[in-house]
Design a protein around this motif. Structure first.
Motif, PDB file in Angstrom:
ATOM      1  N   ALA A   7       8.010  -5.962  13.161  1.00  0.00           N
ATOM      2  CA  ALA A   7       8.297  -4.742  12.411  1.00  0.00           C
ATOM      3  C   ALA A   7       9.672  -4.158  12.676  1.00  0.00           C
ATOM      4  CB  ALA A   7       7.240  -3.689  12.739  1.00  0.00           C
ATOM      5  N   GLY A   8      10.207  -3.523  11.621  1.00  0.00           N
ATOM      6  CA  GLY A   8      11.369  -2.653  11.730  1.00  0.00           C
ATOM      7  C   GLY A   8      10.841  -1.233  11.590  1.00  0.00           C
ATOM      8  N   GLY A   9      11.427  -0.485  10.656  1.00  0.00           N
ATOM      9  CA  GLY A   9      11.027   0.923  10.509  1.00  0.00           C
ATOM     10  C   GLY A   9      10.227   1.214   9.262  1.00  0.00           C
ATOM     11  N   THR A  10      10.895   1.785   8.249  1.00  0.00           N
ATOM     12  CA  THR A  10      10.206   2.395   7.105  1.00  0.00           C
ATOM     13  C   THR A  10       9.301   1.446   6.300  1.00  0.00           C
ATOM     14  OG1 THR A  10      12.232   2.009   5.862  1.00  0.00           O
ATOM     15  CG2 THR A  10      11.930   4.207   6.744  1.00  0.00           C
ATOM     16  N   GLY A  11       9.826   0.292   5.874  1.00  0.00           N
ATOM     17  CA  GLY A  11       9.029  -0.648   5.072  1.00  0.00           C
ATOM     18  C   GLY A  11       7.845  -1.167   5.882  1.00  0.00           C
ATOM     19  N   SER A  12       8.110  -1.440   7.144  1.00  0.00           N
ATOM     20  CA  SER A  12       7.068  -1.973   8.026  1.00  0.00           C
ATOM     21  C   SER A  12       5.954  -0.954   8.237  1.00  0.00           C
ATOM     22  CB  SER A  12       7.663  -2.338   9.394  1.00  0.00           C
ATOM     23  OG  SER A  12       8.723  -3.235   9.236  1.00  0.00           O
ATOM     24  N   ALA A  13       6.350   0.306   8.433  1.00  0.00           N
ATOM     25  CA  ALA A  13       5.350   1.355   8.687  1.00  0.00           C
ATOM     26  C   ALA A  13       4.379   1.456   7.511  1.00  0.00           C
ATOM     27  CB  ALA A  13       6.033   2.692   8.929  1.00  0.00           C
ATOM     28  N   LYS A  14       4.914   1.349   6.296  1.00  0.00           N
ATOM     29  CA  LYS A  14       4.050   1.435   5.112  1.00  0.00           C
ATOM     30  C   LYS A  14       3.052   0.281   5.108  1.00  0.00           C
ATOM     31  CE  LYS A  14       7.482   1.980   1.902  1.00  0.00           C
ATOM     32  NZ  LYS A  14       7.928   2.062   0.507  1.00  0.00           N
ATOM     33  N   PHE A  15       3.564  -0.923   5.350  1.00  0.00           N
ATOM     34  CA  PHE A  15       2.689  -2.088   5.318  1.00  0.00           C
ATOM     35  C   PHE A  15       1.632  -2.020   6.429  1.00  0.00           C
ATOM     36  CE2 PHE A  15       1.519  -6.297   6.802  1.00  0.00           C
ATOM     37  CZ  PHE A  15       0.923  -6.783   5.650  1.00  0.00           C
ATOM     38  N   VAL A  16       2.066  -1.666   7.632  1.00  0.00           N
ATOM     39  CA  VAL A  16       1.134  -1.660   8.774  1.00  0.00           C
ATOM     40  C   VAL A  16       0.063  -0.567   8.583  1.00  0.00           C
ATOM     41  CG1 VAL A  16       0.918  -1.486  11.283  1.00  0.00           C
ATOM     42  CG2 VAL A  16       2.876  -2.657  10.304  1.00  0.00           C
ATOM     43  N   ARG A  17       0.444   0.535   7.934  1.00  0.00           N
ATOM     44  CA  ARG A  17      -0.541   1.596   7.658  1.00  0.00           C
ATOM     45  C   ARG A  17      -1.650   1.040   6.756  1.00  0.00           C
ATOM     46  NH1 ARG A  17       2.569   6.465   6.471  1.00  0.00           N
ATOM     47  NH2 ARG A  17       3.189   5.275   4.661  1.00  0.00           N
ATOM     48  N   MET A 290       5.333  -0.667  -2.403  1.00  0.00           N
ATOM     49  CA  MET A 290       4.331   0.277  -1.859  1.00  0.00           C
ATOM     50  C   MET A 290       4.789   1.714  -2.118  1.00  0.00           C
ATOM     51  SD  MET A 290       3.615  -1.695   1.744  1.00  0.00           S
ATOM     52  CE  MET A 290       5.340  -2.100   1.970  1.00  0.00           C
ATOM     53  N   LYS A 291       4.248   2.291  -3.214  1.00  0.00           N
ATOM     54  CA  LYS A 291       4.658   3.652  -3.574  1.00  0.00           C
ATOM     55  C   LYS A 291       3.689   4.689  -3.019  1.00  0.00           C
ATOM     56  CE  LYS A 291       7.163   2.860  -7.863  1.00  0.00           C
ATOM     57  NZ  LYS A 291       6.998   2.816  -9.299  1.00  0.00           N
ATOM     58  N   ASN A 292       2.484   4.247  -2.686  1.00  0.00           N
ATOM     59  CA  ASN A 292       1.477   5.181  -2.182  1.00  0.00           C
ATOM     60  C   ASN A 292       0.503   4.445  -1.258  1.00  0.00           C
ATOM     61  OD1 ASN A 292      -0.379   3.787  -3.888  1.00  0.00           O
ATOM     62  ND2 ASN A 292       0.383   5.005  -5.609  1.00  0.00           N
ATOM     63  N   LEU A 293      -0.453   5.197  -0.718  1.00  0.00           N
ATOM     64  CA  LEU A 293      -1.387   4.619   0.267  1.00  0.00           C
ATOM     65  C   LEU A 293      -2.219   3.492  -0.334  1.00  0.00           C
ATOM     66  CD1 LEU A 293      -2.605   7.966   1.923  1.00  0.00           C
ATOM     67  CD2 LEU A 293      -0.933   6.362   2.846  1.00  0.00           C
ATOM     68  N   GLU A 294      -2.563   3.616  -1.627  1.00  0.00           N
ATOM     69  CA  GLU A 294      -3.372   2.573  -2.285  1.00  0.00           C
ATOM     70  C   GLU A 294      -2.578   1.268  -2.343  1.00  0.00           C
ATOM     71  OE1 GLU A 294      -3.091   5.754  -3.867  1.00  0.00           O
ATOM     72  OE2 GLU A 294      -4.932   6.250  -2.783  1.00  0.00           O
ATOM     73  N   ASP A 295      -1.280   1.381  -2.702  1.00  0.00           N
ATOM     74  CA  ASP A 295      -0.419   0.195  -2.766  1.00  0.00           C
ATOM     75  C   ASP A 295      -0.364  -0.500  -1.406  1.00  0.00           C
ATOM     76  OD1 ASP A 295       0.329   0.613  -5.392  1.00  0.00           O
ATOM     77  OD2 ASP A 295       2.213   1.622  -4.903  1.00  0.00           O
ATOM     78  N   GLU A 296      -0.239   0.309  -0.362  1.00  0.00           N
ATOM     79  CA  GLU A 296      -0.122  -0.256   0.997  1.00  0.00           C
ATOM     80  C   GLU A 296      -1.369  -1.055   1.353  1.00  0.00           C
ATOM     81  OE1 GLU A 296       2.377   3.673   2.525  1.00  0.00           O
ATOM     82  OE2 GLU A 296       0.477   3.209   3.480  1.00  0.00           O
ATOM     83  N   GLU A 297      -2.526  -0.465   1.051  1.00  0.00           N
ATOM     84  CA  GLU A 297      -3.793  -1.116   1.399  1.00  0.00           C
ATOM     85  C   GLU A 297      -3.998  -2.379   0.550  1.00  0.00           C
ATOM     86  OE1 GLU A 297      -7.009   1.688   1.551  1.00  0.00           O
ATOM     87  OE2 GLU A 297      -8.460   0.112   2.047  1.00  0.00           O
ATOM     88  N   ARG A 298      -3.645  -2.261  -0.735  1.00  0.00           N
ATOM     89  CA  ARG A 298      -3.807  -3.401  -1.643  1.00  0.00           C
ATOM     90  C   ARG A 298      -2.944  -4.578  -1.182  1.00  0.00           C
ATOM     91  NH1 ARG A 298      -0.481  -4.546  -4.762  1.00  0.00           N
ATOM     92  NH2 ARG A 298       0.458  -2.490  -4.964  1.00  0.00           N
ATOM     93  N   LEU A 299      -1.686  -4.299  -0.794  1.00  0.00           N
ATOM     94  CA  LEU A 299      -0.789  -5.375  -0.344  1.00  0.00           C
ATOM     95  C   LEU A 299      -1.306  -5.985   0.969  1.00  0.00           C
ATOM     96  CD1 LEU A 299       1.782  -7.044  -0.728  1.00  0.00           C
ATOM     97  CD2 LEU A 299       3.080  -5.219   0.396  1.00  0.00           C
ATOM     98  N   ALA A 300      -1.778  -5.122   1.861  1.00  0.00           N
ATOM     99  CA  ALA A 300      -2.317  -5.631   3.144  1.00  0.00           C
ATOM    100  C   ALA A 300      -3.510  -6.551   2.879  1.00  0.00           C
ATOM    101  CB  ALA A 300      -2.710  -4.463   4.031  1.00  0.00           C
ATOM    102  N   LYS A 301      -4.391  -6.136   1.976  1.00  0.00           N
ATOM    103  CA  LYS A 301      -5.585  -6.944   1.683  1.00  0.00           C
ATOM    104  C   LYS A 301      -5.213  -8.260   1.007  1.00  0.00           C
ATOM    105  CE  LYS A 301      -9.221  -3.556   1.899  1.00  0.00           C
ATOM    106  NZ  LYS A 301      -9.852  -2.440   1.209  1.00  0.00           N
TER     107      LYS A 301
END
Ligand code: GDP
Length: 311
Positions: A7-17, A290-301
């Motif tokens: 991980a780095g910072g901003t992009g990573s934080a969204k994905f890891v969330r 990843m524009k919102n929490l749903e996007d983050e979860e969808r990409l992680a899944k």
């Protein structure tokens, strides 16, 4: 299931969330860039470690992508009153983290131990590991000399012409032994969407890191931080161009080709699929924005699905 995330910072934080919604916190280990770390006012400041830490603690400022939500900036105002130029933004609550960490280090803890203490006090169950305990600093070579990456990006707004990028101290740095162990024992390694030049390469440049990624039995997957010919945010594009690299998801695949098994690129980037697969890397397409929490979860899944690790 055990997953190691780079991980780095901003992009990573969204994905890891998003990932932390699908995988229990304790099954994740996050290996974090330290090249952004900076010493200011006698304090050891670790921007990427803090972004990941605050994210897991649920206190990250989601709009800015860094710092603590609803923080105040009275410390900065007072510095200004003294006639100083506090170009690096430090919130008042955030400042407590840097003071506490610096004290822990002065008491003899290394960066991994200090990070573990901060994480424990904030109730974070994920293992957050600096890529190395040694001091490695990403420096931008400009026509007026070498400057710290933060000085380039925050103080000078990314304006100076970039001649080169160096990771000072990296040759002598030792990889975090806990990170090597985690890489060896994981079911999957995910290179989260992060600036390849200032977040991921400073980790990969640490001796034995690439070797560990090549040796692990785990599948190594990356999510592109680039869509089409530009990064989603930040200076990745300018920095890649200054190194003579074409800005594209293909270049990201090429930068990681030594150890990469799978890359996830944007749904509109079909033209790169064939070229990437010629590198021997499997390529999957989806919406990677990843524009919102749903996007983050969808990409992680989606990522877990292509790794055959769906919960
Ligand atoms: P910096 O902001 O460039 O210093 O670096 P970071 O490693 O902290 O993270 C930013 C990187 O993540 C940039 O290269 C962005 O293009 C990427 N990024 C930010 N948001 C997203 C997103 O929603 N999706 C994807 N795929 N990448 C993103």
């Amino acid at each position: 299931m055990k997953i190691t995330v780079f991980a780095g910072g901003t992009g990573s934080a969204k994905f890891v969330r998003g990932l932390a919604k699908a995988v229990p916190q304790k099954n994740l280990t996050v290996v974090v860039n330290v090249g952004d770390n900076i010493r200011l006012y006698g304090l050891t400041i670790c921007p990427d470690l803090d972004t990941i830490l605050y994210m897991f603690a649920g206190i990250l400022d989601r709009v800015k992508g860094w710092g603590i939500a609803k923080d105040t900036f009275n410390f900065q105002k007072m510095l200004k009153r003294y006639g100083l130029n506090p170009w690096f933004n430090l919130g008042d609550k955030d400042l407590a983290t840097h003071i506490y960490r610096t004290n822990l280090i002065m008491e003899g803890l290394n960066l991994t131990e200090a990070t573990k203490t901060l994480a424990k006090k904030l109730g974070v169950k994920t293992e957050i590991l600096p890529a190395t305990n040694n001091w490695v600093e990403t420096r931008i070579v400009t026509s007026k000399g070498k400057i710290h990456f933060q000085e380039f990006w925050v103080k000078k707004h990314g304006k100076p012409k970039v001649l080169n990028i160096i990771y000072e101290g990296v040759e002598k740095a030792k990889p975090n032994p806990k990170a090597l162990k985690s890489i060896a024992e994981s079911d999957a390694i995910i290179i989260s969407p992060a600036n390849p030049i200032t977040s991921i390469k400073p980790i990969l440049a640490i001796p034995r890191m690439v070797e560990a990624l090549k040796k692990t039995k785990a599948k190594v997957l990356a999510i592109s931080p680039i869509i089409g010919d530009s990064p989603v945010s930040g200076p990745a594009g300018k920095l890649m161009k200054s190194l003579g690299l074409k800005v594209s998801p293909y270049t990201v695949a090429e930068l990681y080709k030594e150890f990469l098994d799978i890359i996830v690129i944007h749904k509109t980037d079909k033209k790169y699929v064939g070229k990437i697969e010629k590198l021997g890397i499997k390529c999957f397409q989806t919406n990677i924005l990843m524009k919102n929490l749903e996007d983050e979860e969808r990409l992680a899944k989606f990522t877990l699905k292509v790794l055959n690790l769906s919960p």
